[in-house]
Design a protein around this motif. Structure first.
Motif, PDB file in Angstrom:
ATOM      1  N   GLN A  27     -43.431  19.810  10.818  1.00 24.04           N
ATOM      2  CA  GLN A  27     -42.669  20.101  12.027  1.00 24.04           C
ATOM      3  C   GLN A  27     -43.586  20.666  13.108  1.00 24.04           C
ATOM      4  O   GLN A  27     -43.457  20.328  14.290  1.00 24.04           O
ATOM      5  CB  GLN A  27     -41.545  21.095  11.724  1.00 24.04           C
ATOM      6  N   MET A  28     -44.534  21.511  12.702  1.00 21.34           N
ATOM      7  CA  MET A  28     -45.498  22.056  13.660  1.00 21.34           C
ATOM      8  C   MET A  28     -46.361  20.943  14.241  1.00 21.34           C
ATOM      9  O   MET A  28     -46.614  20.891  15.455  1.00 21.34           O
ATOM     10  CB  MET A  28     -46.380  23.107  12.980  1.00 21.34           C
ATOM     11  N   PHE A  29     -46.807  20.030  13.370  1.00 19.37           N
ATOM     12  CA  PHE A  29     -47.588  18.889  13.847  1.00 19.37           C
ATOM     13  C   PHE A  29     -46.783  18.073  14.857  1.00 19.37           C
ATOM     14  O   PHE A  29     -47.286  17.709  15.927  1.00 19.37           O
ATOM     15  CB  PHE A  29     -48.002  17.999  12.673  1.00 19.37           C
ATOM     16  N   ALA A  30     -45.524  17.779  14.522  1.00 20.67           N
ATOM     17  CA  ALA A  30     -44.687  16.955  15.392  1.00 20.67           C
ATOM     18  C   ALA A  30     -44.493  17.609  16.755  1.00 20.67           C
ATOM     19  O   ALA A  30     -44.570  16.943  17.801  1.00 20.67           O
ATOM     20  CB  ALA A  30     -43.340  16.690  14.724  1.00 20.67           C
ATOM     21  N   ASP A  31     -44.249  18.910  16.762  1.00 24.18           N
ATOM     22  CA  ASP A  31     -44.041  19.622  18.029  1.00 24.18           C
ATOM     23  C   ASP A  31     -45.301  19.576  18.896  1.00 24.18           C
ATOM     24  O   ASP A  31     -45.225  19.337  20.112  1.00 24.18           O
ATOM     25  CB  ASP A  31     -43.645  21.075  17.753  1.00 24.18           C
ATOM     26  N   LEU A  32     -46.457  19.804  18.273  1.00 22.42           N
ATOM     27  CA  LEU A  32     -47.713  19.779  19.024  1.00 22.42           C
ATOM     28  C   LEU A  32     -48.027  18.370  19.529  1.00 22.42           C
ATOM     29  O   LEU A  32     -48.499  18.192  20.661  1.00 22.42           O
ATOM     30  CB  LEU A  32     -48.858  20.283  18.140  1.00 22.42           C
ATOM     31  N   PHE A  33     -47.776  17.376  18.685  1.00 26.80           N
ATOM     32  CA  PHE A  33     -48.073  15.994  19.069  1.00 26.80           C
ATOM     33  C   PHE A  33     -47.228  15.577  20.271  1.00 26.80           C
ATOM     34  O   PHE A  33     -47.741  14.986  21.233  1.00 26.80           O
ATOM     35  CB  PHE A  33     -47.815  15.062  17.882  1.00 26.80           C
ATOM     36  N   LEU A  89     -54.030  16.706  12.423  1.00 28.12           N
ATOM     37  CA  LEU A  89     -54.421  17.080  13.781  1.00 28.12           C
ATOM     38  C   LEU A  89     -53.889  16.046  14.771  1.00 28.12           C
ATOM     39  O   LEU A  89     -54.172  14.846  14.629  1.00 28.12           O
ATOM     40  CB  LEU A  89     -55.943  17.165  13.886  1.00 28.12           C
ATOM     41  N   PRO A  90     -53.121  16.466  15.770  1.00 29.69           N
ATOM     42  CA  PRO A  90     -52.554  15.524  16.739  1.00 29.69           C
ATOM     43  C   PRO A  90     -53.598  14.628  17.399  1.00 29.69           C
ATOM     44  O   PRO A  90     -53.357  13.426  17.588  1.00 29.69           O
ATOM     45  CB  PRO A  90     -51.869  16.443  17.756  1.00 29.69           C
ATOM     46  N   ASP A  91     -54.771  15.184  17.754  1.00 27.19           N
ATOM     47  CA  ASP A  91     -55.801  14.384  18.421  1.00 27.19           C
ATOM     48  C   ASP A  91     -56.256  13.223  17.541  1.00 27.19           C
ATOM     49  O   ASP A  91     -56.391  12.081  18.004  1.00 27.19           O
ATOM     50  CB  ASP A  91     -57.002  15.262  18.775  1.00 27.19           C
ATOM     51  N   GLU A  92     -56.500  13.510  16.275  1.00 25.33           N
ATOM     52  CA  GLU A  92     -56.972  12.477  15.360  1.00 25.33           C
ATOM     53  C   GLU A  92     -55.891  11.436  15.086  1.00 25.33           C
ATOM     54  O   GLU A  92     -56.161  10.242  15.016  1.00 25.33           O
ATOM     55  CB  GLU A  92     -57.440  13.111  14.046  1.00 25.33           C
ATOM     56  N   VAL A  93     -54.664  11.892  14.919  1.00 23.60           N
ATOM     57  CA  VAL A  93     -53.569  10.957  14.657  1.00 23.60           C
ATOM     58  C   VAL A  93     -53.372  10.025  15.845  1.00 23.60           C
ATOM     59  O   VAL A  93     -53.196   8.809  15.681  1.00 23.60           O
ATOM     60  CB  VAL A  93     -52.265  11.715  14.333  1.00 23.60           C
ATOM     61  N   ALA A  94     -53.413  10.564  17.061  1.00 21.90           N
ATOM     62  CA  ALA A  94     -53.245   9.734  18.256  1.00 21.90           C
ATOM     63  C   ALA A  94     -54.369   8.704  18.363  1.00 21.90           C
ATOM     64  O   ALA A  94     -54.130   7.524  18.667  1.00 21.90           O
ATOM     65  CB  ALA A  94     -53.208  10.614  19.497  1.00 21.90           C
ATOM     66  N   ARG A  95     -55.602   9.142  18.105  1.00 18.32           N
ATOM     67  CA  ARG A  95     -56.743   8.222  18.191  1.00 18.32           C
ATOM     68  C   ARG A  95     -56.634   7.108  17.154  1.00 18.32           C
ATOM     69  O   ARG A  95     -56.799   5.918  17.468  1.00 18.32           O
ATOM     70  CB  ARG A  95     -58.045   9.004  17.979  1.00 18.32           C
TER      71      ARG A  95
END
Length: 387
Positions: free
Chosen positions: A266-272, A368-374
């Protein structure tokens, strides 16, 4: 097990008697409450039912230590002073406690009450979450079935004619509870779930058994199901077969509308979502075919420039054995673009992920949101755009 019929007045009267006891229990300590329950049990022919209903009600209580001062400090001062006056041959309990009270700025009554206030029997009821008589009996029945599953070596659940949304919630609940599940579809409209039982593991764990028991209410929402569990029963662990179907009429104590999302995800989702508004991230993902079974990824990501989703599968909250089995199925059968986020806790070697049909992201506490997005962008960039 013999389930209680919630329409029988005899069971309703017993449930009501115990419920009224707990409804007026605020301020009582555990010892007093247990004595009241015992008074009911000794006068009722079904003592075990009284104890079971009382356990359901006790689980709905919030207990607290009621003391004006830390009990361990009161005891320390009282015991040290008592030892001193005993050696002098002038022991007087009231005088000892009054001396302690004066030194701590408390009343004698507060010292008397706080001396053993942290013992379990002295904990007091702070709140009670109310429940109806019918729901109490229904919860008792589910509890009996859950108790049997704690002794299971293997469980097979056959579901028929369920909707994709129902499957999605069921599979996500299984993943949240970190259960080892194999899914097959032997015939149209029929789905079979196979789960390890806690007694089948190399080290039978109470924690895994509790997770399995907590998963049962989600199965109960199914319109047509049959659960068959091989159990080791009694002190001699005799092999028994437990069968539960929708015809037994057990009522789930949980709603069928919510989805389980672990706090880390949930924390990951909110940050992403905050950092990458150009991506739409959804927890309610598709039910995807995977060999003879199904797969429900943790998230579906859709970029505003693409018409095709990419999925995120997080391996961070399962047992190692389940991870190895799931990786094998993904390698052999996954047909959609996805990112695989793998927790370092599994210590999976890079060679195990060679030529894996997904972008790989390793993480420690949460993805990590940055890595997932990339990686999600890379996964989609190599795919043909159907639009």
């Amino acid at each position: 097990p013999e389930y209680l019929d919630a329409s029988l007045e005899s069971w309703r009267d017993l449930a009501k008697q115990l419920l009224e006891l707990f409804q007026s229990s605020t301020g009582m300590n555990r010892g007093e409450l247990e004595a009241e329950i015992e008074d009911v049990a000794v006068s009722h022919p079904a003592r075990i039912v009284v104890q079971g209903l009382a356990k359901v009600l006790e689980d709905r209580c919030e207990f607290e230590v009621s003391a004006d001062h830390e009990p361990d400090e009161i005891r320390e001062k009282a015991f040290l002073l008592a030892a001193q006056v005993r050696r002098a041959g002038t022991f007087d309990r009231t005088h000892v406690l009054q001396t302690v009270a004066t030194s701590l700025g408390l009343t004698l009554e507060a010292v008397e009450q706080g001396l053993f206030a942290d013992l379990k029997s002295e904990q007091r009821v702070k709140n009670f979450e109310d429940i109806s008589v019918t729901r109490l009996i229904e919860r008792y029945n589910v509890g009996m079935a859950q108790a049997i599953l704690l002794r299971a070596t293997g469980i097979t659940v056959t579901l028929r004619n369920e909707t994709p949304a129902r499957f999605r919630r069921l599979f996500r609940a299984a993943k949240f509870h970190r259960l080892v599940v194999d899914v097959e579809q032997p015939s149209p409209g029929a789905t079979v779930l196979r789960l390890d039982g806690p007694m089948s593991l190399f080290t039978a764990t109470q924690k895994y058994g509790m997770q399995l028991a907590l998963f049962l209410p989600w199965i109960l929402h199914s319109k047509q199901f049959e659960l068959r569990a091989d159990v080791l029963w009694g002190a001699q662990k005799k092999e028994k077969l437990f069968v539960l179907t929708n015809q037994d009429g057990l009522v789930s104590p949980v709603t069928d509308t919510s989805s389980y999302v672990p706090p880390e995800l949930q924390m990951f989702a909110d940050l992403f979502r905050k950092k990458y508004p150009e991506w739409q991230l959804e927890e309610e993902t598709d039910v995807l075919p995977l060999g003879r079974g199904f797969w429900v990824p943790d998230f579906r990501l859709t970029h505003q420039l693409f018409n095709r989703p990419v999925y995120l599968e997080v391996l961070g909250f399962w047992r190692r054995g389940a991870v190895e089995k799931h990786l094998k199925n993904l390698r052999q059968h996954a047909k959609v673009p996805f990112v695989l986020a793998v927790s370092d806790q599994f210590k999976i070697d890079d060679t195990e992920l060679n030529d894996f049909p997904a972008e790989i992201h390793r993480f420690r506490q949460m993805p990590l949101p940055d890595e997932v997005a990339r990686l999600a962008h890379e996964a989609l960039a190599g795919q043909p755009n159907p639009g």
